[in-house]
Write a protein that holds these residues in place. Structure first.
Motif, PDB file in Angstrom:
ATOM      1  N   LEU A   1       0.839  -1.207   0.000  1.00 59.96           N
ATOM      2  CA  LEU A   1       0.000   0.000   0.000  1.00 59.96           C
ATOM      3  C   LEU A   1       0.874   1.258   0.000  1.00 59.96           C
ATOM      4  O   LEU A   1       0.527   2.262  -0.621  1.00 59.96           O
ATOM      5  CB  LEU A   1      -0.924   0.009   1.222  1.00 59.96           C
ATOM      6  CG  LEU A   1      -2.099  -0.967   1.194  1.00 59.96           C
ATOM      7  CD1 LEU A   1      -2.829  -0.953   2.537  1.00 59.96           C
ATOM      8  CD2 LEU A   1      -3.074  -0.635   0.080  1.00 59.96           C
ATOM      9  N   ALA A   2       2.005   1.177   0.705  1.00 60.75           N
ATOM     10  CA  ALA A   2       2.912   2.330   0.737  1.00 60.75           C
ATOM     11  C   ALA A   2       3.543   2.538  -0.648  1.00 60.75           C
ATOM     12  O   ALA A   2       3.579   3.657  -1.167  1.00 60.75           O
ATOM     13  CB  ALA A   2       3.992   2.113   1.792  1.00 60.75           C
ATOM     14  N   GLU A   3       4.000   1.437  -1.278  1.00 61.13           N
ATOM     15  CA  GLU A   3       4.667   1.569  -2.580  1.00 61.13           C
ATOM     16  C   GLU A   3       3.694   2.015  -3.678  1.00 61.13           C
ATOM     17  O   GLU A   3       4.018   2.853  -4.512  1.00 61.13           O
ATOM     18  CB  GLU A   3       5.276   0.224  -2.998  1.00 61.13           C
ATOM     19  CG  GLU A   3       6.500  -0.163  -2.180  1.00 61.13           C
ATOM     20  CD  GLU A   3       6.957  -1.610  -2.438  1.00 61.13           C
ATOM     21  OE1 GLU A   3       7.841  -2.064  -1.693  1.00 61.13           O
ATOM     22  OE2 GLU A   3       6.436  -2.275  -3.356  1.00 61.13           O
ATOM     23  N   GLU A   4       2.507   1.428  -3.680  1.00 59.11           N
ATOM     24  CA  GLU A   4       1.587   1.695  -4.807  1.00 59.11           C
ATOM     25  C   GLU A   4       0.727   2.936  -4.607  1.00 59.11           C
ATOM     26  O   GLU A   4       0.246   3.516  -5.571  1.00 59.11           O
ATOM     27  CB  GLU A   4       0.677   0.482  -5.030  1.00 59.11           C
ATOM     28  CG  GLU A   4       1.460  -0.740  -5.492  1.00 59.11           C
ATOM     29  CD  GLU A   4       0.602  -1.960  -5.802  1.00 59.11           C
ATOM     30  OE1 GLU A   4       1.122  -2.889  -6.418  1.00 59.11           O
ATOM     31  OE2 GLU A   4      -0.582  -1.985  -5.426  1.00 59.11           O
TER      32      GLU A   4
ATOM     33  N   SER B   1       1.319   5.338  -1.609  1.00 63.22           N
ATOM     34  CA  SER B   1       1.830   6.218  -0.541  1.00 63.22           C
ATOM     35  C   SER B   1       0.926   6.181   0.683  1.00 63.22           C
ATOM     36  O   SER B   1       0.735   7.184   1.388  1.00 63.22           O
ATOM     37  CB  SER B   1       1.957   7.671  -1.011  1.00 63.22           C
ATOM     38  OG  SER B   1       2.857   7.763  -2.040  1.00 63.22           O
ATOM     39  N   PHE B   2       0.342   5.046   0.919  1.00 64.20           N
ATOM     40  CA  PHE B   2      -0.577   4.828   2.031  1.00 64.20           C
ATOM     41  C   PHE B   2       0.267   4.541   3.260  1.00 64.20           C
ATOM     42  O   PHE B   2       1.220   3.775   3.200  1.00 64.20           O
ATOM     43  CB  PHE B   2      -1.372   3.574   1.653  1.00 64.20           C
ATOM     44  CG  PHE B   2      -2.711   3.434   2.290  1.00 64.20           C
ATOM     45  CD1 PHE B   2      -3.856   3.752   1.580  1.00 64.20           C
ATOM     46  CD2 PHE B   2      -2.841   2.927   3.564  1.00 64.20           C
ATOM     47  CE1 PHE B   2      -5.115   3.572   2.139  1.00 64.20           C
ATOM     48  CE2 PHE B   2      -4.081   2.747   4.132  1.00 64.20           C
ATOM     49  CZ  PHE B   2      -5.223   3.079   3.414  1.00 64.20           C
ATOM     50  N   THR B   3      -0.057   5.138   4.418  1.00 65.32           N
ATOM     51  CA  THR B   3       0.708   4.810   5.622  1.00 65.32           C
ATOM     52  C   THR B   3      -0.123   3.861   6.478  1.00 65.32           C
ATOM     53  O   THR B   3      -1.360   3.960   6.484  1.00 65.32           O
ATOM     54  CB  THR B   3       1.048   6.062   6.447  1.00 65.32           C
ATOM     55  OG1 THR B   3      -0.163   6.719   6.746  1.00 65.32           O
ATOM     56  CG2 THR B   3       1.960   6.999   5.695  1.00 65.32           C
ATOM     57  N   SER B   4       0.544   2.953   7.199  1.00 62.41           N
ATOM     58  CA  SER B   4      -0.238   1.943   7.924  1.00 62.41           C
ATOM     59  C   SER B   4      -1.099   2.591   9.010  1.00 62.41           C
ATOM     60  O   SER B   4      -2.144   2.064   9.379  1.00 62.41           O
ATOM     61  CB  SER B   4       0.639   0.836   8.480  1.00 62.41           C
ATOM     62  OG  SER B   4       1.741   1.381   9.106  1.00 62.41           O
ATOM     63  N   SER B   5      -0.690   3.802   9.487  1.00 60.92           N
ATOM     64  CA  SER B   5      -1.547   4.458  10.487  1.00 60.92           C
ATOM     65  C   SER B   5      -2.893   4.848   9.863  1.00 60.92           C
ATOM     66  O   SER B   5      -3.887   5.017  10.559  1.00 60.92           O
ATOM     67  CB  SER B   5      -0.845   5.670  11.084  1.00 60.92           C
ATOM     68  OG  SER B   5      -0.553   6.581  10.057  1.00 60.92           O
TER      69      SER B   5
ATOM     70  N   LEU C   1     -13.185   1.344   6.477  1.00 52.30           N
ATOM     71  CA  LEU C   1     -12.842   2.590   7.168  1.00 52.30           C
ATOM     72  C   LEU C   1     -13.993   3.582   7.118  1.00 52.30           C
ATOM     73  O   LEU C   1     -14.735   3.629   6.135  1.00 52.30           O
ATOM     74  CB  LEU C   1     -11.629   3.240   6.476  1.00 52.30           C
ATOM     75  CG  LEU C   1     -10.297   2.495   6.563  1.00 52.30           C
ATOM     76  CD1 LEU C   1      -9.274   3.147   5.660  1.00 52.30           C
ATOM     77  CD2 LEU C   1      -9.799   2.526   7.995  1.00 52.30           C
ATOM     78  N   PRO C   2     -14.122   4.412   8.174  1.00 50.85           N
ATOM     79  CA  PRO C   2     -15.120   5.482   8.098  1.00 50.85           C
ATOM     80  C   PRO C   2     -14.692   6.491   7.029  1.00 50.85           C
ATOM     81  O   PRO C   2     -13.485   6.686   6.797  1.00 50.85           O
ATOM     82  CB  PRO C   2     -15.080   6.124   9.486  1.00 50.85           C
ATOM     83  CG  PRO C   2     -14.021   5.434  10.265  1.00 50.85           C
ATOM     84  CD  PRO C   2     -13.340   4.434   9.413  1.00 50.85           C
ATOM     85  N   TYR C   3     -15.652   7.140   6.404  1.00 56.26           N
ATOM     86  CA  TYR C   3     -15.335   8.085   5.325  1.00 56.26           C
ATOM     87  C   TYR C   3     -14.425   9.218   5.818  1.00 56.26           C
ATOM     88  O   TYR C   3     -13.540   9.667   5.100  1.00 56.26           O
ATOM     89  CB  TYR C   3     -16.639   8.653   4.740  1.00 56.26           C
ATOM     90  CG  TYR C   3     -16.389   9.452   3.503  1.00 56.26           C
ATOM     91  CD1 TYR C   3     -16.122   8.823   2.289  1.00 56.26           C
ATOM     92  CD2 TYR C   3     -16.400  10.848   3.540  1.00 56.26           C
ATOM     93  CE1 TYR C   3     -15.860   9.560   1.145  1.00 56.26           C
ATOM     94  CE2 TYR C   3     -16.146  11.591   2.401  1.00 56.26           C
ATOM     95  CZ  TYR C   3     -15.883  10.948   1.205  1.00 56.26           C
ATOM     96  OH  TYR C   3     -15.623  11.670   0.080  1.00 56.26           O
TER      97      TYR C   3
END
Ligand code: RP5
Length: 276
Positions: free
Chosen positions: A162-165, A167-171, A207-209
């Motif tokens: 998710l981070a590579e594709e 830029s999503f952070t696990s937080s 996830l909530p919006y």
């Protein structure tokens, strides 16, 4: 037949692994539906053997040695015990694909991947949306995900991809109101061969919006784009590999989890497209 059953039947017959292919592959030997099983005699079956140069290159760290006897790990699969061919090569658990060898896949047998299936409900129109990427290689809409590195946990692989594709952070996932591994097994992928195939673990996070509206995402690596895609039969039908069927399984989970706040008509709509 409803969309769920159509996709399920195509998956069980691993239609994409028999009729679509990576751009570098030779033509697949035609395998009719009734000849898929290794247990069915098919004396004329003569698939071309294809191993991409990168897979055969000794310096490719992610690939197994050419000689399967030199592998020092046990061949495992979520689909059960792996059968071997007469010459000791692992046989695709879903049956013949029309191409032998490893193709562009590095590992003999199962090549393990992880996908992140992230959903939310738009408060304006009450629609369920799923985070998708556009794959660089085929241009198809897909769930974000990728191959597991050695010794990674499935959450680590999911977070890295998710981070590579994107830029999503696990937080970004810490606000999930529902999270579950919804499936682990064969992926009906165009790169599959008789002796190498992809198996994936899919982690669903709802996830909530509020949480998703604050994210700053950016496509990178294997993804040339991304979007929050509405769940409609047309979209579901056109996903990469078996991701459409996976999404329908995810919807079932969400509808039963009570974590998703949907109005009655959207609930009915999603029920109707995800029923068997
Ligand atoms: C699919 O291929 C899996 O479900 C996963 O999404 C993907 C892994 O391959 P790469 O994205 O790393 O090419 O079958």
């Amino acid at each position: 037949m409803g969309i769920y059953n159509t996709l399920l039947s195509e998956y069980q017959l691993h239609k994409k692994s028999r009729t679509t292919k990576h751009s570098s592959y030779p033509e697949r030997f035609l395998v009719p539906d009734n000849m898929i099983s290794w247990g069915t005699a098919f004396p004329e079956y003569a698939p071309e053997v294809y191993n991409a140069p990168i897979v055969l290159d000794k310096n490719t760290s992610w690939a197994d040695p050419r000689d399967i006897l030199k592998i020092n790990r046990k061949l495992t699969s979520f689909e059960g015990e792996i059968a071997l061919s007469e010459i000791g090569l692992p046989l695709n658990p879903f049956g013949r694909t029309g191409i032998a060898g490893r193709g562009v896949l590095g590992k003999w047998g199962a090549n393990f991947a992880v996908d992140g299936l992230i959903t939310t409900v738009h408060p304006g129109n009450n629609r369920l949306m799923v985070l998708t990427i556009v794959r660089e290689d085929t241009g198809e809409t897909a769930l974000p995900g990728g191959m597991a590195d050695p010794d990674e946990s499935i959450n680590e692989t999911r977070d890295r991809e998710l981070a590579e594709e994107l830029s999503f952070t696990s937080s970004d996932l810490s606000k999930a109101v529902f999270e579950k591994v919804i499936t682990r097994g064969y992926s009906d992928d165009p790169r599959n061969t008789d002796n190498a195939w992809i198996e994936t673990s899919v982690i669903l996070s709802h996830l909530p919006y509020d949480a998703i509206s604050k994210m700053i995402l950016k496509a990178g690596d294997d993804a040339k784009g991304f979007s929050w895609t509405d769940v409609t039969p047309d979209h579901v039908r056109n996903f990469y590999a078996s991701h459409g069927l996976t999404l329908l399984k995810a919807i079932k989970e969400l509808l039963h989890s009570r974590s998703v706040q949907l109005d009655e008509s959207m609930h009915r709509y999603l029920m109707s497209i995800s029923v068997e």
